[in-house]
Write an enzyme that holds these catalytic residues in place. Structure first.
Site, short mmCIF file in Angstrom:
data_model
loop_
_atom_site.label_atom_id
_atom_site.label_comp_id
_atom_site.label_asym_id
_atom_site.label_seq_id
_atom_site.Cartn_x
_atom_site.Cartn_y
_atom_site.Cartn_z
N ASP A 13 64.97 52.48 29.34
CA ASP A 13 64.30 53.11 30.49
C ASP A 13 64.36 54.63 30.29
O ASP A 13 65.45 55.21 30.21
CB ASP A 13 65.03 52.71 31.78
CG ASP A 13 64.36 53.26 33.02
OD1 ASP A 13 63.32 53.95 32.91
OD2 ASP A 13 64.88 53.01 34.13
N ASP A 109 57.33 53.60 31.28
CA ASP A 109 58.63 54.20 30.95
C ASP A 109 59.72 53.17 30.69
O ASP A 109 60.90 53.51 30.66
CB ASP A 109 59.07 55.16 32.07
CG ASP A 109 59.27 54.46 33.40
OD1 ASP A 109 58.76 53.34 33.58
OD2 ASP A 109 59.93 55.04 34.27
N GLU A 110 59.35 51.91 30.45
CA GLU A 110 60.34 50.87 30.19
C GLU A 110 59.85 49.93 29.10
O GLU A 110 58.66 49.59 29.06
CB GLU A 110 60.67 50.07 31.46
CG GLU A 110 61.30 50.89 32.58
CD GLU A 110 61.69 50.04 33.77
OE1 GLU A 110 61.64 48.80 33.66
OE2 GLU A 110 62.03 50.61 34.81
#
Length: 420
Positions: A13, A109-110
């Protein structure tokens, strides 16, 4: 169902992704509290995302701008740059893929990776290598937190434990001890509504949640999701469910000068065409169109208006825009005057595969429908060839601030075509 006896998954993350990308790209922002906003020039908006410096002052993502400035008077406001975030995302994926294959990109974002034998032996060395690659080849201001566990769900929880820039390893032999101090709301899949359902069932903390039987959670959730969560929290290996598109849509916070009906109408046309393009690329058609408006009346209170109309296995721009006109005629008769339209959104729903059998032969054989489908295919081909919205039906008036249809998003990664 198999229960791994070692860690098998990595979950990564990025920390304050949008703000950290801005800091990496713009040196004057580095080390300072940064808030990303939809557009500049108004206090009637929210901070969509914030940097780790801003979070240290008590800010959080999706916070009212007035409240954010109260907590952090020296907050630097930066208008969103979605195409920059898209390009940074792609560059970061390339750097990580040099070290370990990426199993799934969960959001902008992960991401998650299945571990190989050498990675299982020394997960912290793997995490250090990933971080070093990003630091040296992308830049030091984009950091990430990484979690390791027996399954993806536990790895995702683990990676939140030591943010920012942390590494957390949860081997099966120490579980479920690290979960016990967590609040129910810390668990992915337990939102506010589900938390209230659990309270109604007498489940107030993690020990009582873990003590439940799988079928008990299935009953509380009302479907198999609750049972799957039980197995995930107890360290079982679960096969990821295939994601299925339920809708295609776009929303927009309107700039102050665009909050009248005429401007909102123009913006909704543009958003709908972009949503229809995405739908066609994924080979779907829609059977319903939804329009929603967030209104601020003269007395200052906000209220919502929403309506829907039927489509018949439509994917061409003409059919979608005709349906939108029906909804706007309805809206214009029902909206209280004077009212400002602060936000709006369009959604194509009740999807079906584009190659599915058309039950309504009168529609499928309609010469006008066939003509507009052919026209849409021709427009898509020209726009793709020249990399912009060269040909459209009717006016094409992007609202100030740009990025309509390619806006900042945590859950969807824009494609280059979204910015045409």
């Amino acid at each position: 169902m198999r229960k791994p006896d070692t860690i098998e998954w990595l979950y990564l993350d990025f920390d304050g992704f949008f703000a950290s990308v801005e800091q990496q790209a713009r040196p004057f922002l580095r080390g300072r509290p940064v808030g990303i906003v939809p557009f500049s020039g108004t206090v009637h908006t929210c901070v969509i995302a914030c940097s780790k410096e801003a979070k240290a002052r008590g800010l959080k993502n999706v916070m009212n701008l007035r409240e954010a400035k109260r907590l952090c008077p020296d907050l630097l406001l930066v208008p969103q740059s979605p195409d920059l975030y898209r390009r940074a995302h792609n560059a970061l994926l390339a750097e990580i893929a040099h070290i370990i294959p990426i199993d799934a990109v969960k959001s902008i974002d992960e991401l998650t990776c299945r571990l190989q034998k050498r990675d299982i032996a020394d997960p912290r060395a793997l995490a250090a290598k990933i971080k070093r690659n990003i630091h040296e080849n992308i830049g030091p201001y984009i950091t990430c937190s990484i979690g390791f566990a027996a399954n993806r769900h536990l790895a995702k929880i683990a990676c939140k434990m030591d943010k920012p820039d942390g590494v957390t390893v949860w081997p099966p032999e120490i579980m479920p001890t690290p979960l016990l101090p967590l609040a129910l709301g810390d668990i992915p899949g337990i939102g506010k509504r589900m938390e209230r359902r659990l309270w109604d069932a007498g489940i107030y903390d993690m020990p009582s949640l873990l003590a439940c039987a799988p079928k008990q959670l299935r009953k509380i959730w009302g479907n198999v999701t609750g049972e799957r969560l039980w197995y995930a929290l107890h360290g079982y290996a679960l096969k990821a469910q295939k994601s299925v598109h339920g809708m295609f849509g776009h929303g927009r916070v309107l700039p102050p000068d665009w909050r009248d009906i005429k401007s909102a109408h123009a913006c909704s046309r543009l958003l709908l065409v972009k949503a229809a393009r995405r739908m066609r690329r994924e080979k779907y058609c829609a059977n319903a169109l939804y329009l929603w408006l967030s209104l601020r009346a003269h007395h200052g209170f906000e209220k919502g208006w929403t309506s829907q109309t039927r489509l018949a296995n439509a994917s061409d721009d003409h059919s979608c825009l005709q349906a939108l006109e029906i909804l706007w005629r309805e809206a214009e008769t029902e909206i209280e005057r004077p009212s400002n339209i602060v936000r709006l959104g369009v959604t194509l729903g009740r999807l079906a595969p584009a190659n599915c059998h058309q039950l309504d032969l009168l529609i499928s054989e309609d010469p006008q429908r066939q003509k507009w489908q052919a026209a849409t295919r021709a427009m898509d081909s020209l726009n793709k060839r020249y990399g912009k919205s060269l040909v459209t039906i009717g006016p094409w008036v992007p609202p100030p601030g740009g990025y309509a249809g390619g806006k900042i998003s945590f859950t969807r990664i824009p494609r280059a075509e979204d910015f045409w």
